[in-house]
Design a protein around this motif. Structure first.
Motif, short mmCIF file in Angstrom:
data_model
loop_
_atom_site.label_atom_id
_atom_site.label_comp_id
_atom_site.label_asym_id
_atom_site.label_seq_id
_atom_site.Cartn_x
_atom_site.Cartn_y
_atom_site.Cartn_z
N TYR A 38 11.56 12.23 -12.41
CA TYR A 38 10.49 11.46 -11.76
C TYR A 38 11.16 10.46 -10.81
CZ TYR A 38 6.06 8.95 -11.23
OH TYR A 38 4.91 8.38 -10.72
N ILE A 40 11.94 7.86 -8.15
CA ILE A 40 11.24 6.86 -7.34
C ILE A 40 12.25 5.88 -6.76
CG2 ILE A 40 9.06 6.99 -8.61
CD1 ILE A 40 9.83 4.34 -9.99
N LYS A 77 5.05 -8.72 -4.12
CA LYS A 77 4.00 -7.89 -4.73
C LYS A 77 4.25 -6.44 -4.36
CE LYS A 77 0.60 -11.55 -4.32
NZ LYS A 77 -0.60 -12.01 -3.63
N PHE A 78 4.33 -5.60 -5.38
CA PHE A 78 4.55 -4.17 -5.19
C PHE A 78 3.26 -3.46 -5.54
CE2 PHE A 78 8.58 -6.16 -5.86
CZ PHE A 78 9.43 -5.51 -4.99
N HIS A 79 2.75 -2.66 -4.61
CA HIS A 79 1.45 -2.03 -4.79
C HIS A 79 1.49 -0.58 -5.25
CE1 HIS A 79 -0.29 -5.62 -3.08
NE2 HIS A 79 0.47 -5.48 -2.00
N ARG A 80 2.64 0.07 -5.08
CA ARG A 80 2.75 1.47 -5.53
C ARG A 80 4.19 1.94 -5.52
NH1 ARG A 80 1.41 6.12 -1.35
NH2 ARG A 80 2.55 7.12 -2.99
N GLU A 81 4.41 3.07 -6.17
CA GLU A 81 5.74 3.70 -6.20
C GLU A 81 5.97 4.47 -4.90
OE1 GLU A 81 5.02 6.12 -9.63
OE2 GLU A 81 5.91 4.64 -10.98
N VAL A 82 7.25 4.68 -4.62
CA VAL A 82 7.62 5.44 -3.43
C VAL A 82 8.58 6.55 -3.85
CG1 VAL A 82 8.72 5.36 -1.17
CG2 VAL A 82 7.36 3.42 -1.96
N ARG A 86 10.00 10.29 1.99
CA ARG A 86 9.07 9.43 2.72
C ARG A 86 9.83 8.50 3.66
NH1 ARG A 86 3.85 9.59 0.59
NH2 ARG A 86 3.41 8.91 2.71
N GLU A 113 -0.17 2.43 4.95
CA GLU A 113 -0.48 1.76 3.69
C GLU A 113 0.54 0.66 3.39
OE1 GLU A 113 -1.01 2.76 -1.07
OE2 GLU A 113 -0.41 4.37 0.30
N ILE A 115 2.61 -1.41 1.06
CA ILE A 115 3.04 -1.16 -0.31
C ILE A 115 3.82 -2.32 -0.93
CG2 ILE A 115 3.01 1.35 -0.06
CD1 ILE A 115 6.12 1.17 0.07
#
Length: 161
Positions: A38, A40, A77-82, A86, A113, A115
């Motif tokens: 997984y 990231i 602030k982290f809003h999502r995984e990468v 990408r 977006e 992130i």
């Protein structure tokens, strides 16, 4: 070994703002271990790329009279995984620039977006203080970061590039 988390600058306005990009390749070593099965991009490395973008902007704004060092990150602030494959876009904007340091507002985008949002403080070390701590070597702006700065200046002088 020094890791650079910027591939190139795509915009650079001296003393104001900078935009850099980083393509995340599946072949990068970090994805083998973080996390197996997984992969990231680790949040601290995203923040490091943003700090490198902001640090070059701050250093250039003062003609590299002092060494620029990361002092603190009061908010992030982290809003999502990468995931690999990408393209990250780092935006850095100088909020304040003073003798002792600078504050930068940083944002990381994935396409359109938002992130990551962070405020980053940098300290300026004058020549005598930095020499006491680190000697003559400019450990911040050397090698690849210096090359990126040269490219950033080219982008700055040719905004349509």
């Amino acid at each position: 070994m020094r890791w650079i988390w910027i591939d190139r600058f795509v915009a650079f306005e001296s003393g104001r703002s900078a935009r850099a990009v980083k393509a995340l390749s599946h072949a990068e070593d970090l994805f083998a271990d973080h996390f197996p099965g997984y992969p990231i991009m680790p949040a601290p490395l995203m923040l490091e790329g943003l700090a490198q973008t902001g640090g070059i902007l701050v250093g250039e704004a003062r003609d590299f009279r002092e060494k620029v060092v990361l002092a603190k990150v009061p908010t992030a602030k982290f809003h999502r995984e990468v995931f690999p494959g990408r393209l990250l876009t780092y935006d850095a904007e100088i909020l304040t620039l003073r003798e002792e340091g600078a504050a930068v507002l940083g944002k990381i985008w994935l396409d359109s977006e938002l992130i990551v949002e962070a405020e980053i403080f940098f300290a300026h070390l004058d020549q005598s203080r930095s020499q006491q701590l680190f000697g003559d070597q400019n450990f911040v702006f050397s090698g690849e970061l210096k090359n990126l700065l040269g490219l950033a200046r080219k982008v700055s002088s040719h905004p349509s590039s």
